[in-house]
Scaffold this motif. Sequence first.
Motif, PDB file in Angstrom:
ATOM      1  N   TYR B 162       0.921  -1.277  -0.093  1.00 35.38           N
ATOM      2  CA  TYR B 162      -0.092   0.162   0.045  1.00 35.38           C
ATOM      3  C   TYR B 162       0.859   1.160   0.062  1.00 35.38           C
ATOM      4  O   TYR B 162       0.318   2.253  -0.709  1.00 35.38           O
ATOM      5  N   LEU B 163       1.954   0.945   0.772  1.00 39.40           N
ATOM      6  CA  LEU B 163       3.077   2.297   0.549  1.00 39.40           C
ATOM      7  C   LEU B 163       3.306   2.806  -0.932  1.00 39.40           C
ATOM      8  O   LEU B 163       3.257   3.827  -1.186  1.00 39.40           O
ATOM      9  N   TRP B 166       0.486   4.182  -2.510  1.00 37.51           N
ATOM     10  CA  TRP B 166       0.399   5.594  -2.362  1.00 37.51           C
ATOM     11  C   TRP B 166       1.533   6.615  -2.965  1.00 37.51           C
ATOM     12  O   TRP B 166       1.075   7.454  -3.284  1.00 37.51           O
ATOM     13  N   TYR B 170       0.131   9.363  -5.421  1.00 39.31           N
ATOM     14  CA  TYR B 170       0.648  10.905  -5.518  1.00 39.31           C
ATOM     15  C   TYR B 170       1.035  11.141  -6.819  1.00 39.31           C
ATOM     16  O   TYR B 170       0.907  12.415  -7.179  1.00 39.31           O
ATOM     17  N   TYR B 176      -3.207  12.304  -2.286  1.00 35.90           N
ATOM     18  CA  TYR B 176      -2.553  11.492  -0.982  1.00 35.90           C
ATOM     19  C   TYR B 176      -3.271  11.683   0.233  1.00 35.90           C
ATOM     20  O   TYR B 176      -4.181  12.653   0.287  1.00 35.90           O
ATOM     21  N   ILE B 181      -1.036   7.159   5.307  1.00 31.89           N
ATOM     22  CA  ILE B 181       0.315   7.037   4.847  1.00 31.89           C
ATOM     23  C   ILE B 181       1.265   6.951   6.109  1.00 31.89           C
ATOM     24  O   ILE B 181       2.081   5.985   6.428  1.00 31.89           O
ATOM     25  N   VAL B 185       3.102   3.715   7.374  1.00 33.72           N
ATOM     26  CA  VAL B 185       4.702   3.717   7.631  1.00 33.72           C
ATOM     27  C   VAL B 185       4.962   2.907   8.921  1.00 33.72           C
ATOM     28  O   VAL B 185       5.717   1.916   9.074  1.00 33.72           O
TER      29      VAL B 185
END
Lengths: 10, 212
Positions: B162-163, B166, B170, B176, B181, B185
């Motif tokens: 998923y990071l 994103w 972006y 975003y 986010i 993380v």
Amino acid sequence: HPEPDTHDEL
Amino acid sequence: MNIFRLVGDLSHLLAIIILLLKIWKTRSCAGISGKSQILFAVVYTTRYLDLLTTYVSAYNTVMKFVFIVASYATVYLMYVKFRATYDHNHDTFRIEFLLVPCFILSLLINHEFTVLEVMWTFSIYLESVAILPQLFLVSKTGEAESITSHYLFALGSYRALYLLNWVYRYMAEDHYELIAIVSGVVQTVLYCDFFYLYITKVLKGKKLQLPA
């Protein structure tokens, strides 16, 4: 940028 | 939708299926933290409150439904059906120390002060730490069955993917969501030492042994 009104992610 | 998010969702689905199969086939939930599973059930319940009111896509609705049903089924199997195999001596993480701070934080930092949005924010914060009782249990028992480590690898990979999703969104869509986010993380960082052990040990056929 506009905040997304609906969350389209799971 | 992009490939990172699709593979991430499938990895998430795989993790949930691996766990359900492990418990159902071995008729045992040894080595699994029931507390983490309760937290996941809370995460999906509070995040998908709009399941019946907001339609994004058939995929979105079906997956939300599957995640909710599977998480409650897992809690049921652990605390009812296979209760005798539940390792309550080692599964002692105080989840109220996760629930309360996440709830307070969701009241303070959110995109919009409405019930749905605060509940969604709470679920995002809670998901980032929901695996802690499971990692705590593995560290207390000092080891994990290989099927459990595959479950954890798939579950940790989902948010790592998923990071990437994103980053892609972006760059490609100028979209975003900072709350998701930052929490994502944190969530992925919590898996780092496990990822290291998984890649250096489990993939070489060894058992996942945590250094005592």
